[in-house]
Scaffold this motif. Sequence first.
Motif, mmCIF file in Angstrom:
data_model
loop_
_atom_site.group_PDB
_atom_site.id
_atom_site.type_symbol
_atom_site.label_atom_id
_atom_site.label_comp_id
_atom_site.label_asym_id
_atom_site.label_seq_id
_atom_site.Cartn_x
_atom_site.Cartn_y
_atom_site.Cartn_z
ATOM 1 N N ASN A 103 -0.737 38.892 -52.897
ATOM 2 C CA ASN A 103 -1.876 38.783 -53.793
ATOM 3 C C ASN A 103 -3.156 39.389 -53.247
ATOM 4 O OD1 ASN A 103 -0.148 37.561 -55.402
ATOM 5 N ND2 ASN A 103 -1.010 35.495 -55.214
ATOM 6 N N ARG A 104 -3.072 40.040 -52.114
ATOM 7 C CA ARG A 104 -4.283 40.613 -51.537
ATOM 8 C C ARG A 104 -4.896 41.646 -52.480
ATOM 9 N NH1 ARG A 104 -5.564 39.399 -46.535
ATOM 10 N NH2 ARG A 104 -4.045 38.109 -45.469
ATOM 11 N N GLN A 105 -6.195 41.586 -52.556
ATOM 12 C CA GLN A 105 -6.913 42.540 -53.401
ATOM 13 C C GLN A 105 -7.158 43.806 -52.592
ATOM 14 O OE1 GLN A 105 -10.699 41.002 -54.599
ATOM 15 N NE2 GLN A 105 -11.426 43.017 -55.259
ATOM 16 N N GLU A 106 -6.774 44.935 -53.163
ATOM 17 C CA GLU A 106 -6.951 46.172 -52.405
ATOM 18 C C GLU A 106 -8.385 46.679 -52.572
ATOM 19 O OE1 GLU A 106 -4.662 50.230 -52.325
ATOM 20 O OE2 GLU A 106 -3.287 48.516 -52.241
ATOM 21 N N ILE A 107 -9.051 46.933 -51.464
ATOM 22 C CA ILE A 107 -10.419 47.464 -51.537
ATOM 23 C C ILE A 107 -10.516 48.712 -50.673
ATOM 24 C CG2 ILE A 107 -11.612 45.317 -52.112
ATOM 25 C CD1 ILE A 107 -12.175 44.935 -49.154
ATOM 26 N N GLU A 108 -11.497 49.561 -50.991
ATOM 27 C CA GLU A 108 -11.608 50.836 -50.284
ATOM 28 C C GLU A 108 -12.274 50.688 -48.929
ATOM 29 O OE1 GLU A 108 -13.798 53.990 -52.118
ATOM 30 O OE2 GLU A 108 -12.184 55.407 -51.693
ATOM 31 N N SER A 109 -13.242 49.782 -48.865
ATOM 32 C CA SER A 109 -13.920 49.576 -47.587
ATOM 33 C C SER A 109 -14.638 48.230 -47.640
ATOM 34 C CB SER A 109 -14.928 50.689 -47.323
ATOM 35 O OG SER A 109 -15.978 50.615 -48.255
ATOM 36 N N ALA A 110 -15.016 47.751 -46.488
ATOM 37 C CA ALA A 110 -15.744 46.487 -46.434
ATOM 38 C C ALA A 110 -16.715 46.498 -45.277
ATOM 39 C CB ALA A 110 -14.764 45.321 -46.278
ATOM 40 N N VAL A 111 -17.792 45.754 -45.460
ATOM 41 C CA VAL A 111 -18.793 45.631 -44.405
ATOM 42 C C VAL A 111 -18.869 44.169 -43.996
ATOM 43 C CG1 VAL A 111 -21.194 46.009 -43.751
ATOM 44 C CG2 VAL A 111 -20.096 47.547 -45.405
ATOM 45 N N VAL A 112 -18.613 43.910 -42.721
ATOM 46 C CA VAL A 112 -18.632 42.543 -42.211
ATOM 47 C C VAL A 112 -19.645 42.473 -41.079
ATOM 48 C CG1 VAL A 112 -17.274 40.744 -41.057
ATOM 49 C CG2 VAL A 112 -16.183 42.225 -42.754
ATOM 50 N N ARG A 113 -20.436 41.419 -41.061
ATOM 51 C CA ARG A 113 -21.340 41.226 -39.922
ATOM 52 C C ARG A 113 -21.103 39.850 -39.320
ATOM 53 N NH1 ARG A 113 -27.684 41.812 -40.835
ATOM 54 N NH2 ARG A 113 -27.073 43.960 -41.306
ATOM 55 N N PHE A 114 -20.899 39.843 -38.020
ATOM 56 C CA PHE A 114 -20.805 38.597 -37.272
ATOM 57 C C PHE A 114 -22.179 38.338 -36.667
ATOM 58 C CE2 PHE A 114 -16.593 40.550 -37.102
ATOM 59 C CZ PHE A 114 -15.757 39.494 -37.438
ATOM 60 N N ALA A 115 -22.768 37.181 -36.968
ATOM 61 C CA ALA A 115 -24.099 36.905 -36.427
ATOM 62 C C ALA A 115 -24.114 35.507 -35.837
ATOM 63 C CB ALA A 115 -25.152 37.033 -37.523
ATOM 64 N N GLY A 116 -24.702 35.378 -34.687
ATOM 65 C CA GLY A 116 -24.775 34.067 -34.062
ATOM 66 C C GLY A 116 -25.810 34.078 -32.965
ATOM 67 N N ASP A 117 -25.775 33.045 -32.177
ATOM 68 C CA ASP A 117 -26.680 32.961 -31.051
ATOM 69 C C ASP A 117 -26.239 33.956 -29.968
ATOM 70 O OD1 ASP A 117 -28.950 31.261 -30.441
ATOM 71 O OD2 ASP A 117 -27.833 30.872 -28.603
ATOM 72 N N SER A 118 -27.188 34.381 -29.110
ATOM 73 C CA SER A 118 -26.824 35.323 -28.043
ATOM 74 C C SER A 118 -25.624 34.825 -27.253
ATOM 75 C CB SER A 118 -27.970 35.498 -27.063
ATOM 76 O OG SER A 118 -29.140 35.754 -27.735
ATOM 77 N N GLY A 119 -25.514 33.505 -27.116
ATOM 78 C CA GLY A 119 -24.424 32.950 -26.322
ATOM 79 C C GLY A 119 -23.122 32.785 -27.089
ATOM 80 N N ASP A 120 -23.120 33.136 -28.374
ATOM 81 C CA ASP A 120 -21.936 32.877 -29.195
ATOM 82 C C ASP A 120 -20.851 33.952 -29.094
ATOM 83 O OD1 ASP A 120 -22.701 30.431 -30.156
ATOM 84 O OD2 ASP A 120 -23.639 31.208 -31.987
ATOM 85 N N GLY A 121 -21.132 35.031 -28.381
ATOM 86 C CA GLY A 121 -20.093 36.047 -28.193
ATOM 87 C C GLY A 121 -19.842 36.924 -29.401
ATOM 88 N N MET A 122 -20.888 37.204 -30.147
ATOM 89 C CA MET A 122 -20.717 37.996 -31.372
ATOM 90 C C MET A 122 -20.359 39.452 -31.094
ATOM 91 S SD MET A 122 -21.093 35.997 -33.967
ATOM 92 C CE MET A 122 -20.046 34.977 -32.969
ATOM 93 N N GLN A 123 -20.884 40.010 -29.978
ATOM 94 C CA GLN A 123 -20.572 41.411 -29.663
ATOM 95 C C GLN A 123 -19.081 41.550 -29.361
ATOM 96 O OE1 GLN A 123 -22.922 43.609 -30.260
ATOM 97 N NE2 GLN A 123 -24.367 41.940 -30.616
ATOM 98 N N LEU A 124 -18.559 40.575 -28.638
ATOM 99 C CA LEU A 124 -17.136 40.609 -28.296
ATOM 100 C C LEU A 124 -16.286 40.468 -29.556
ATOM 101 C CD1 LEU A 124 -15.092 40.618 -25.916
ATOM 102 C CD2 LEU A 124 -15.056 38.136 -26.133
ATOM 103 N N THR A 125 -16.690 39.535 -30.400
ATOM 104 C CA THR A 125 -15.964 39.319 -31.645
ATOM 105 C C THR A 125 -15.917 40.610 -32.448
ATOM 106 O OG1 THR A 125 -16.963 37.138 -31.613
ATOM 107 C CG2 THR A 125 -15.838 37.779 -33.634
ATOM 108 N N GLY A 126 -17.086 41.255 -32.561
ATOM 109 C CA GLY A 126 -17.173 42.490 -33.332
ATOM 110 C C GLY A 126 -16.316 43.584 -32.732
ATOM 111 N N SER A 127 -16.320 43.679 -31.408
ATOM 112 C CA SER A 127 -15.560 44.769 -30.812
ATOM 113 C C SER A 127 -14.061 44.523 -30.971
ATOM 114 C CB SER A 127 -15.960 44.984 -29.359
ATOM 115 O OG SER A 127 -15.616 43.862 -28.609
ATOM 116 N N HIS A 128 -13.651 43.255 -31.007
ATOM 117 C CA HIS A 128 -12.232 42.970 -31.271
ATOM 118 C C HIS A 128 -11.846 43.373 -32.686
ATOM 119 C CE1 HIS A 128 -10.252 40.770 -27.978
ATOM 120 N NE2 HIS A 128 -11.490 40.698 -27.549
ATOM 121 N N PHE A 129 -12.701 42.999 -33.613
ATOM 122 C CA PHE A 129 -12.396 43.342 -35.003
ATOM 123 C C PHE A 129 -12.323 44.860 -35.159
ATOM 124 C CE2 PHE A 129 -12.919 43.796 -39.540
ATOM 125 C CZ PHE A 129 -12.094 42.782 -40.027
#
Lengths: 340, 622
Positions: free
Chosen positions: B13-39
Amino acid sequence: MNVQSPPEKLTARDFATDQEVRWCPGCGDYAILKAVQNTLAQLEADPKSTVFVSGIGCAARFPYYMETYGFHTIHGRSPAVATGVKLSNPELDVWVVGGDGDMLSIGGNHTMHAIRRNIDLQILLFNNQIYGLTKGQYSPTSKIGTRSPSTPMGSIDNPVSAAQFALGVGGTFIARSSDILQKHLPEVLKRAHGHRGTSFVEIFQNCIVYNDGAFKHFTEKSVQDEMQIHVEHGQPLLFGKDKSKGLVLNTSEMRLEAVTLGENGITEADIAVHDETNRSLATMLAQMDPPTMPVALGVLYCESAPTYDASVHAQIEHARKDGEGDFTKLLHGGQTWTVE
Amino acid sequence: MSEVAAIDRPDENRQEIESAVVRFAGDSGDGMQLTGSHFTMTAAIEGNDLSTFPDFPAEIRAPAGTTFGVSAFQINFGARKIMTSGDQLDVLVAMNPAALITNLADVKPGGIVIADSGAFTDRNLTKAGYTESPLENDSLDGYRLVKIDMSRLTVEAVKEFGLSNKEGLRSKNMWALGLIYWMYGRKRQASIDWLKTKFAKMPEIADANIAALNAGHAFGETAEMPAELGTFEVERAQIEPGVYRTITGAESVSLGLLAGSQLAGLNISFCSYPITPASALLHQLARMKNFGVVTFQAEDEIAAATAALGASYAGSLGVTSSSGPGIALKMEAIGLAIGTELPMVIVNSQRAGPSTGLPTKTEQSDLYQAVFGRNADAPMPVISVSTPSDGYDVAIEAIRIATKYMTPVMVLTDGYITNASEPWLIPDPSTYERFDVEFRTDPENFHPFLRDEKTLARPWVKPGTPELMHRIGGIERSYDTGHISYDPDNHQKMTDVRAAKINGIADDIPEQEVEIGAAGGKLAVVGWGSTYGPINRAVTNMRDDGYDVSQIHLRYIWPLPRNLEELLKTYDQVLVAEMNTGQLRTLLRSEYLVPAEGLNKVNGKPFLIGELEDAIRARLEK
Ligand SMILES: Cc1ncc(C[n+]2csc(CCOP(=O)(O)OP(=O)(O)O)c2C)c(N)n1
Ligand code: SF4
Ligand SMILES: [Mg+2]
């Protein structure tokens, strides 16, 4: 590096260029130029591996008159330029020349860092206690009260002592001499050349036009014996006519005192012996000022220590111990993926 | 968003999309850069094209929970060519109230906001400036809000590993990542492998992170998620086959510098003084010692520039780098390089100014400084980096020009490009043409300012070469002997020849091409540097809608390409879009007397595609 040796022994004259020397007649810079050319001839230096780097000022014209490689750069930056030269090619023999304004005012920061890093350079500071090239303003080594176009009522700021500055920032070779000491100066320059690391040599230089006689209170014939002490490692700190005076270390007050042999029961055994590896002693010597004390000339301090350039290249060699880097591997660093 | 419906949602049932923009935002200590680089890594492996942008706080350790301590990572990934990190967010993951309040404005109307309700404590709400919780009132009605107590769920997921509450909470970012992986149907394996390698020596930390990742994923899978949120499928993009990696602008420039020095047969002496965002280059090159790279952290930028010049004088390639304020300090040394005609590369990672300005925000406002910012007539080539991967070729080109023409060359990049990343088809170094430097060794008729008839370059002599001892310096040099010369006519001649040498480089660079569209037409949008992506996408979109608009993007800022004047004059209108108040526009107007107009902004953020589209529309519909 090419290890051809020059066909025949070079003389001082072989180190002179065909360029007309443009210092004022009677300027102390001429004598220093002669002493440096003599020194290089005596050291059998290889002109093609010798580089003179300078900043801006009368003194900094120096490279144009040396038949070696030379780079006349910008005001104050010669120690930094020379650092780049030496890091790029550690086999070059690099000399840095500049005035008191060049190296202690606008370029004081670079002088400090070159000295503290102990990069293998000979830094020759021609101290005339004035800005010669810009027509006579007082400089950071000018005595308080110096009247100059910018200080018509006399300068009011404390001068810096070049040798104390160099000692304070951890210099491994600090020496002093004077333009008119044509025997002493080449000996000091040879020691400077032999030292591995930054060799800092302050040369008192007379600017006949804007600060004539600034050093005459210890360089004039009539006073030179009493007002100069030529220090030598392992030798008692004697001075004066017939070496009748000397320095003793007053240990309770931690300072040097000038004494006369035979007076107050002083014998040669009481005279302090120069130890050029003792930074405290060197500092006390550098602090001495006429008329109460003679000016200390010669190698005040010398210690052997790793040089910055050698350490930089040792790290590079270490990084290459398992062979030269593989550029393709570097390009493929981190996570890669293949698109079919 | 209220009830959590427990229904089964199979993958079909996944909806097919052409592109998506996701932003991970948190505290400096929350590891958002790492999360983003994994994604990012996973999106790349799964065949999407993508573009990312990290947004770090300016403060090193900003107090936790504050708005100025928010760290964010944005990724735009798609089944089509991705040109920018995205104008508006489809999904915002907000790990605390500060992250929500600082990022909400970028979420598109009706976009998804996933918030860690566990972090919306009174204390955190107050720190972020909320008087009441936005999760509990109607302020987020325009969005699809998903509140999940990620903090609690993470602690529960990792409790079996015996970590303290605080340690356990550190895996919260992995929990969020697991959830977003599930939303987009992504595999977890690459992240699991990474965690195992990274924490090989601390297996309990690896296990806890993996457990959190799996728990986040399972949370979606087991249908605890609101049904109307949907799950998505982003197909593979049409991408040129080959081996890829992601690359930031800092990485591409440093690799390009090394590649260029190898093509020239030179060692690099890289001399720099730390400054944001340029330091990354120093850090990169400091780790390339096994290639013989000398790096020198100087006492200041003046020493860095002069040491680099000294290194060039001694026969290696002197490179220095900084951003605006540091470049200002280097200018006297650059003037000396121009006067003594020594090669040198200066990399300027531009940031917002004047003075300290906004050190972590991007801008393109050093074009004047690069082209004009020296005392006297002191021409110097200036080239610019357009995308995170472009730095590789630009750095190589800078070295080619510097060594061939014996001149300093300034490379303009910026804070955006330096930190942004994109996939890069790894080049084969052997396909690049070599440009080995030939040092002068022949003493016959030598003088240091003898010129090559064609390039007008003077010879480069390594100190240590027999019989070529010579002196150079800042005082004007005689055209005929190379000795110092105070002759005014000689100065005229030398000034002219220095200018002719740099102008002549225009014959040695490619003619300006039209990036999209064609010569002639109603409107050309002209850009340089990091505006490439948004202009490209906007012009493509507008052309698809039938507008007569073309894109022209400059790499060479000085000298300008030979045909540029003629090309610009084929358009009815020229619009110069740049992140400054009109510097390239001034240059083009003064050089060519073209009535170029400007689209300018300096709010620290790259152009939005929408902003460019509006500007194009306004000009073509008036
Ligand atoms: C950036 C810059 N500032 C100022 C000057 C002007 N200037 C040239 S030499 C000099 C001082 C020279 O004094 P010093 O270094 O003691 O050398 P001297 O002429 O006494 O040998 C000054 C201020 C300059 N050339 N460049
Ligand atoms: S101004 Fe003074 S230091 Fe300069 S050349 Fe003349 S005498 Fe020498
Ligand atoms: Mg002086």
